[in-house]
Design an enzyme around this catalytic site. Structure first.
Site, PDB file in Angstrom:
ATOM      1  N   GLU A 209       0.885  -1.178   0.000  1.00 34.70           N
ATOM      2  CA  GLU A 209       0.000   0.000   0.000  1.00 34.70           C
ATOM      3  C   GLU A 209       0.915   1.219   0.000  1.00 34.70           C
ATOM      4  OE1 GLU A 209      -3.292   0.137  -0.107  1.00 34.70           O
ATOM      5  OE2 GLU A 209      -3.801  -1.968   0.151  1.00 34.70           O
ATOM      6  N   CYS A 243      -2.172   9.498   2.738  1.00 35.37           N
ATOM      7  CA  CYS A 243      -1.703   8.910   1.480  1.00 35.37           C
ATOM      8  C   CYS A 243      -2.605   9.256   0.299  1.00 35.37           C
ATOM      9  CB  CYS A 243      -1.589   7.405   1.628  1.00 35.37           C
ATOM     10  SG  CYS A 243      -3.133   6.632   2.150  1.00 35.37           S
TER      11      CYS A 243
HETATM   12  P1  NAD Z   1       8.180   4.737   4.908  1.00 32.35           P
HETATM   13  O1  NAD Z   1       8.189   3.970   3.639  1.00 32.35           O
HETATM   14  O2  NAD Z   1       9.339   5.627   5.198  1.00 32.35           O
HETATM   15  O3  NAD Z   1       8.074   3.748   6.175  1.00 32.35           O
HETATM   16  C1  NAD Z   1       7.091   2.732   6.257  1.00 32.35           C
HETATM   17  C2  NAD Z   1       7.594   1.602   7.132  1.00 32.35           C
HETATM   18  O4  NAD Z   1       8.786   1.053   6.561  1.00 32.35           O
HETATM   19  C3  NAD Z   1       7.958   2.007   8.559  1.00 32.35           C
HETATM   20  O5  NAD Z   1       7.446   1.045   9.444  1.00 32.35           O
HETATM   21  C4  NAD Z   1       9.472   2.043   8.573  1.00 32.35           C
HETATM   22  O6  NAD Z   1      10.009   1.655   9.815  1.00 32.35           O
HETATM   23  C5  NAD Z   1       9.839   1.007   7.514  1.00 32.35           C
HETATM   24  N1  NAD Z   1      11.077   1.343   6.809  1.00 32.35           N
HETATM   25  C6  NAD Z   1      11.532   2.572   6.476  1.00 32.35           C
HETATM   26  N2  NAD Z   1      12.695   2.478   5.794  1.00 32.35           N
HETATM   27  C7  NAD Z   1      12.974   1.163   5.713  1.00 32.35           C
HETATM   28  C8  NAD Z   1      14.048   0.409   5.120  1.00 32.35           C
HETATM   29  N3  NAD Z   1      15.067   1.017   4.511  1.00 32.35           N
HETATM   30  N4  NAD Z   1      14.012  -0.941   5.212  1.00 32.35           N
HETATM   31  C9  NAD Z   1      12.989  -1.561   5.832  1.00 32.35           C
HETATM   32  N5  NAD Z   1      11.956  -0.901   6.406  1.00 32.35           N
HETATM   33  C10 NAD Z   1      11.947   0.437   6.346  1.00 32.35           C
HETATM   34  O7  NAD Z   1       6.805   5.548   4.908  1.00 32.35           O
HETATM   35  P2  NAD Z   1       6.223   6.583   5.973  1.00 32.35           P
HETATM   36  O8  NAD Z   1       7.041   7.823   5.987  1.00 32.35           O
HETATM   37  O9  NAD Z   1       5.968   5.908   7.261  1.00 32.35           O
HETATM   38  O10 NAD Z   1       4.797   6.899   5.314  1.00 32.35           O
HETATM   39  C11 NAD Z   1       4.652   7.782   4.244  1.00 32.35           C
HETATM   40  C12 NAD Z   1       4.440   7.091   2.921  1.00 32.35           C
HETATM   41  O11 NAD Z   1       3.499   6.037   3.062  1.00 32.35           O
HETATM   42  C13 NAD Z   1       3.852   8.016   1.876  1.00 32.35           C
HETATM   43  O12 NAD Z   1       4.413   7.737   0.635  1.00 32.35           O
HETATM   44  C14 NAD Z   1       2.378   7.665   1.887  1.00 32.35           C
HETATM   45  O13 NAD Z   1       1.690   7.984   0.713  1.00 32.35           O
HETATM   46  C15 NAD Z   1       2.440   6.192   2.107  1.00 32.35           C
HETATM   47  N6  NAD Z   1       1.209   5.710   2.693  1.00 32.35           N
HETATM   48  C16 NAD Z   1       0.417   4.873   1.954  1.00 32.35           C
HETATM   49  C17 NAD Z   1      -0.800   4.435   2.471  1.00 32.35           C
HETATM   50  C18 NAD Z   1      -1.696   3.537   1.690  1.00 32.35           C
HETATM   51  O14 NAD Z   1      -2.634   3.017   2.284  1.00 32.35           O
HETATM   52  N7  NAD Z   1      -1.485   3.326   0.411  1.00 32.35           N
HETATM   53  C19 NAD Z   1      -1.191   4.834   3.743  1.00 32.35           C
HETATM   54  C20 NAD Z   1      -0.353   5.673   4.468  1.00 32.35           C
HETATM   55  C21 NAD Z   1       0.855   6.093   3.935  1.00 32.35           C
END
Ligand code: NAD
Length: 453
Positions: A209, A243
């Site tokens: 997602e 998002c």
């Molecule tokens: P992110 O991708 O930075 O982090 C998401 C998760 O991944 C966190 O739990 C984090 O600990 C983990 N993570 C981060 N870097 C990592 C790595 N290098 N290796 C492994 N795990 C890692 O996202 P965010 O800042 O938490 O959220 C924002 C993004 O999420 C935006 O792009 C937003 O659009 C998207 N989002 C999508 C939805 C949806 O339902 N489609 C909902 C909410 C947010």
């Protein structure tokens, strides 16, 4: 924390077949609901400490959706998990055919920070409803909500069934090495690729997602009052950190001045001041600096003020933006709304098509042809006509992205399917089978096969 040990214990527990009992699944969901209800005040306090998200918003956009999801499954698990009888073709007669909804096994849910409760608990609820065990890894950025989730789950459920694993990149990297039966990830496309790559090593299926730039279009035929009201709400909810928030606004030039004036009036009326109960701060300084860095001061039509101490950014409207500006190159994920005017609707659709497929799209119009063109020609995860965000609240609609905005979907029955394997089974009678499928073959048999198939 020894993730391998927890993973193995969940595997062992899954193999006792306990999680497959529908009564056990329902009992778990009800227990989860009661725990959340009993701790509602603590849930409000933790999220407020993390990014000043108020009670009303937290109830509306988090707890309410979580309770709805639990109620949906309490009502529907029996029906969803029952084998489904389907038609049996003549070539398989005499016999009958069923789809069995098999739980997958040990699942991993990784959440994003912006809706820290619903983005972890709704996939968890789907996973439990479908009969799996689950490890949940909330985002580490809102640390109070992460600790609270971990306390509430880990003290009330055995870790061989449901476990919250705290941590950031190193812990997630460790978790991703294990061979789950499904990984459900919510986050950015950049990290989505890391998760997908790790999952591929073990052939683990994923739901991703993700995010991206979701357009909102307002055409000359739209009800501008309605468009202004619903766009302001959808864009600035959660401080623009949603998002599916309208990322940028495309508006027909002939109505642009009037729409912008109405948006300005709505913003003044609501009063998104620093510290307002209904307005959320940016999650951290990094994000605050990044979002402000996208603002070209010469384009500010409204807003632009900020406070580095409270991580407040005023709702900011940028006018006369061009497709090449910095603000149009990445997902904004903050309360900045760039506006681009257009005079040719078909051209604007083409511009959207040329970019990454968005997670959401919103169209404000009264014209059926305009509506049809968007729906027929533009690929996007989901969206609304004459509204913003609200499609996410329906249990009857699958929620998910496409292309760069995601793979797979969930919510209601779709979440159940994402966490189940659809096992197809043909049950043949032991009598009445023609022998034409067995060798040795001859022309007469071929004639028969052609006729039957
Ligand atoms: P992110 O991708 O930075 O982090 C998401 C998760 O991944 C966190 O739990 C984090 O600990 C983990 N993570 C981060 N870097 C990592 C790595 N290098 N290796 C492994 N795990 C890692 O996202 P965010 O800042 O938490 O959220 C924002 C993004 O999420 C935006 O792009 C937003 O659009 C998207 N989002 C999508 C939805 C949806 O339902 N489609 C909902 C909410 C947010």
């Amino acid at each position: 924390m020894d993730f391998t040990k927890i993973f193995q214990s969940q595997k062992d527990f899954f193999n006792t077949h306990k999680t497959k009992e529908v009564a056990f699944r329902k009992e778990t969901l009800l227990k989860l609901k009661n725990i959340l209800k009993e701790n509602e005040n603590r849930l409000y306090e933790a999220i407020y400490k993390d990014f000043r998200k108020g009670r009303f918003d937290t109830f509306l956009t988090e707890l309410n959706l979580i309770y709805n999801e639990i109620d949906f499954f309490l009502k529907n698990i029996e029906k969803l998990s029952k084998p489904k009888k389907v038609r049996t073709p003549l070539s398989l007669q005499p016999g009958k055919s069923h789809i069995y909804y098999d739980p997958l096994g040990v699942t991993l849910v990784i959440g994003a920070w912006n809706y820290p409760y619903s983005l972890t608990l709704i996939p968890l609820i789907s996973s439990i409803a479908a009969g799996n065990t689950c490890v949940v890894k909330p985002s580490e950025l809102p640390e109070n909500t992460m600790h609270l989730l971990s306390e509430l789950i880990n003290t009330n459920f055995p870790s061989n069934y449901i476990h919250v694993a705290e941590g950031g990149i190193p812990e997630t990297t460790e978790l991703l090495k294990l061979r789950y039966d499904k990984i459900f990830f919510t986050g950015s496309p950049k990290v989505g690729k890391i998760v997908y790559e790790a999952a591929a090593k073990n052939l683990v299926p994923v739901v991703l997602e993700l995010g991206g730039k979701s357009p909102a279009i307002v055409t000359g035929t739209a009800d501008l009052e309605v468009a202004a009201k619903r766009l302001v709400w959808g864009k600035f909810l959660n401080g623009g950190q949603t998002c599916i928030a309208p990322d940028y606004l495309l508006v027909e030039e002939s109505v642009k001045p009037e729409l912008l004036q109405l948006i300005k009036e709505k913003l003044d009326e609501i009063n998104y001041s620093d510290g307002a109960e209904h307005y959320t701060s940016l999650i951290n300084k990094r994000s605050f600096d990044r979002v402000l860095g996208l603002v070209d001061k010469s384009s500010i039509y409204y807003g632009g003020r900020s406070n580095g101490e409270t991580l407040y950014i005023e709702p900011t409207i940028l006018d006369n933006v061009s497709w090449d500006d910095a603000v149009m190159q990445e997902e904004i994920f903050g309360p900045v709304f760039p506006v681009i005017g257009f005079s040719n609707y078909d051209e604007i659709l083409q511009k959207i098509i040329e970019r990454e497929k968005p997670l959401a799209a919103y169209l404000f119009t009264k014209d059926d042809t305009e509506k049809k063109k968007l729906l027929d020609f533009v690929s996007f995860g989901g969206g609304c006509i004459n509204d913003s965000l609200m499609h996410i609240t329906s249990d009857y609609l699958p929620f998910g992205g496409i292309g760069n905005s995601g793979i797979g979907n969930y919510h209601g029955a779709y979440g159940f399917l994402s966490f189940s394997h659809q096992k197809s089974v043909v049950e043949k009678a032991t009598w009445g089978e023609p022998d034409w499928k067995y060798p040795p073959y001859n022309d007469k048999k071929l004639k028969w096969i052609k006729r039957v198939i």
